[in-house]
Design a protein around this motif. Sequence first.
Motif, PDB file in Angstrom:
ATOM      1  N   SER A  76       0.892  -1.167   0.013  1.00 41.37           N
ATOM      2  CA  SER A  76       0.142  -0.037   0.103  1.00 41.37           C
ATOM      3  C   SER A  76       0.970   1.222   0.015  1.00 41.37           C
ATOM      4  CB  SER A  76      -0.887  -0.161   1.161  1.00 41.37           C
ATOM      5  OG  SER A  76      -0.122   0.062   2.332  1.00 41.37           O
ATOM      6  N   THR A  77       0.459   2.473  -0.071  1.00 45.45           N
ATOM      7  CA  THR A  77       1.206   3.539  -0.197  1.00 45.45           C
ATOM      8  C   THR A  77       1.765   3.708   1.315  1.00 45.45           C
ATOM      9  OG1 THR A  77      -0.875   4.814   0.325  1.00 45.45           O
ATOM     10  CG2 THR A  77       0.038   4.891  -2.083  1.00 45.45           C
ATOM     11  N   ASP A  78       1.278   3.453   2.158  1.00 44.88           N
ATOM     12  CA  ASP A  78       1.756   3.134   3.802  1.00 44.88           C
ATOM     13  C   ASP A  78       2.919   2.218   3.847  1.00 44.88           C
ATOM     14  OD1 ASP A  78      -0.232   5.101   4.168  1.00 44.88           O
ATOM     15  OD2 ASP A  78      -1.633   3.630   4.974  1.00 44.88           O
ATOM     16  N   ASN A 133      -3.934  -1.932  -3.813  1.00 45.57           N
ATOM     17  CA  ASN A 133      -2.247  -1.554  -4.008  1.00 45.57           C
ATOM     18  C   ASN A 133      -1.991  -1.488  -5.439  1.00 45.57           C
ATOM     19  OD1 ASN A 133      -2.513  -1.840  -1.306  1.00 45.57           O
ATOM     20  ND2 ASN A 133      -1.386  -3.940  -1.037  1.00 45.57           N
ATOM     21  N   THR A 190      -3.108   1.901  -6.550  1.00 46.94           N
ATOM     22  CA  THR A 190      -2.678   3.170  -6.011  1.00 46.94           C
ATOM     23  C   THR A 190      -1.270   3.497  -6.306  1.00 46.94           C
ATOM     24  OG1 THR A 190      -2.606   2.208  -4.061  1.00 46.94           O
ATOM     25  CG2 THR A 190      -4.486   3.538  -4.387  1.00 46.94           C
ATOM     26  N   THR A 191      -0.326   2.144  -6.495  1.00 40.43           N
ATOM     27  CA  THR A 191       1.101   2.238  -6.475  1.00 40.43           C
ATOM     28  C   THR A 191       1.539   1.909  -7.892  1.00 40.43           C
ATOM     29  OG1 THR A 191       1.599  -0.004  -6.066  1.00 40.43           O
ATOM     30  CG2 THR A 191       1.415   1.590  -4.115  1.00 40.43           C
ATOM     31  N   LYS A 235       8.303  -0.134  -5.489  1.00 46.08           N
ATOM     32  CA  LYS A 235       7.521  -0.241  -4.365  1.00 46.08           C
ATOM     33  C   LYS A 235       7.187  -1.703  -3.826  1.00 46.08           C
ATOM     34  CE  LYS A 235       5.524   4.314  -5.621  1.00 46.08           C
ATOM     35  NZ  LYS A 235       5.625   4.072  -7.298  1.00 46.08           N
TER      36      LYS A 235
END
Lengths: 215, 215
Positions: free
Chosen positions: A37-39, A76, A79-80, A124
């Motif tokens: 995830s972005t986190d 995920n 978003t990434t 990422k």
Amino acid sequence: MISIKSGEIAEMEKQYRISLINGLVGYKALNLLGTASTDGITNLCIISSAFHLGANPPLLGIVIRPEREHNDTLGNIKTTGEYTLNNVLPEWYKQAHQTSASYPSGVSEFDQCGFKKYYTNGFKAPFVEQSTIRIGLELKEMINMEINGTTIVVGEIVQILVNDLIIADDGTVDHTKAGTMTVAGLDSYFLSQAFGRLSYAKPGTEPRELNMQKV
Amino acid sequence: MISIKSGEIAEMEKQYRISLINGLVGYKALNLLGTASTDGITNLCIISSAFHLGANPPLLGIVIRPEREHNDTLGNIKTTGEYTLNNVLPEWYKQAHQTSASYPSGVSEFDQCGFKKYYTNGFKAPFVEQSTIRIGLELKEMINMEINGTTIVVGEIVQILVNDLIIADDGTVDHTKAGTMTVAGLDSYFLSQAFGRLSYAKPGTEPRELNMQKV
């Protein structure tokens, strides 16, 4: 010979139909799909739906089901824009199977199932360190299939990380050396035995057997 | 470990790239794709791109390349709406490979490569008699992939013709008994060895080994 028609398929007991239909197509490519995830919360799930879409540009497709536990993965990827596919080895195939369990959102299957993350500079999504063939992909297209709610995710291969000696001089990937497993249906895991490699087919000539390492 | 990046893939010699990219995903489902034109001229070609899309409705996807020799197949699927997928056995895998040769339009690979057609009542596309698992599909959707000119063909399974004893009591398809082969890359053919069958995965428990016929 057993003959089954459309109407009979529709009337089958659900679990029987799932097993039968999942198994019909044959042995399937088996991979662990890694995302973050972005986190930075990572996610890992076993899939058998990856397919070759083209070599130039280098493209693979995967099918993601609409169910809850896979939405982390799909989210995920959205978003990434990045994800990894990693082959499955017999030494730890039970751990790989275990990634299909419904862990709560926010819990990483890497940690729960004993997988080590491997990161490369600027990418990422995590690779699986224990694998011998690891593919990094960049999202190109998502096709929402109205017919059954699945999503076909098309990605371009932007990184290839393989252990030594797995790619032959002509570009052939040696899955015997790599220890790659395959799956049939939902839950039956197999190793493969080299049988024969054949020359490019042309009308009017028989295919020749090429060299192939048989172990 | 060998690391290959996007730019290096783009600069690879063409045949090397084709071998490498086709091989990365792992072992692939191997099938003979049977069609017929509205005039009844049959066509047969080996494919390794079939993938499971869903069990209810029962759906499979295949990828058709834009090249000339496959357009007969694509045209036949478009005009008749029907096609078959048939598994490949070691006794005649060379003949199956030979169907990938560029035969002229109007020439049937069934005849050229020594395959017997098997027809069922009212279904236009021919099955392969020598196979042990034969799937009849009805066209549902064609997705033209702008990214590389391929077509993803989605079809619903409307007929299943399998030899006796291949479907177990729980719906599992026994590909060991069926003699089904698998392929890696373009031209490397394999048989499979049963390794283990695992129970449905749940958080907090280890997957159990289920009974599996190992031969």
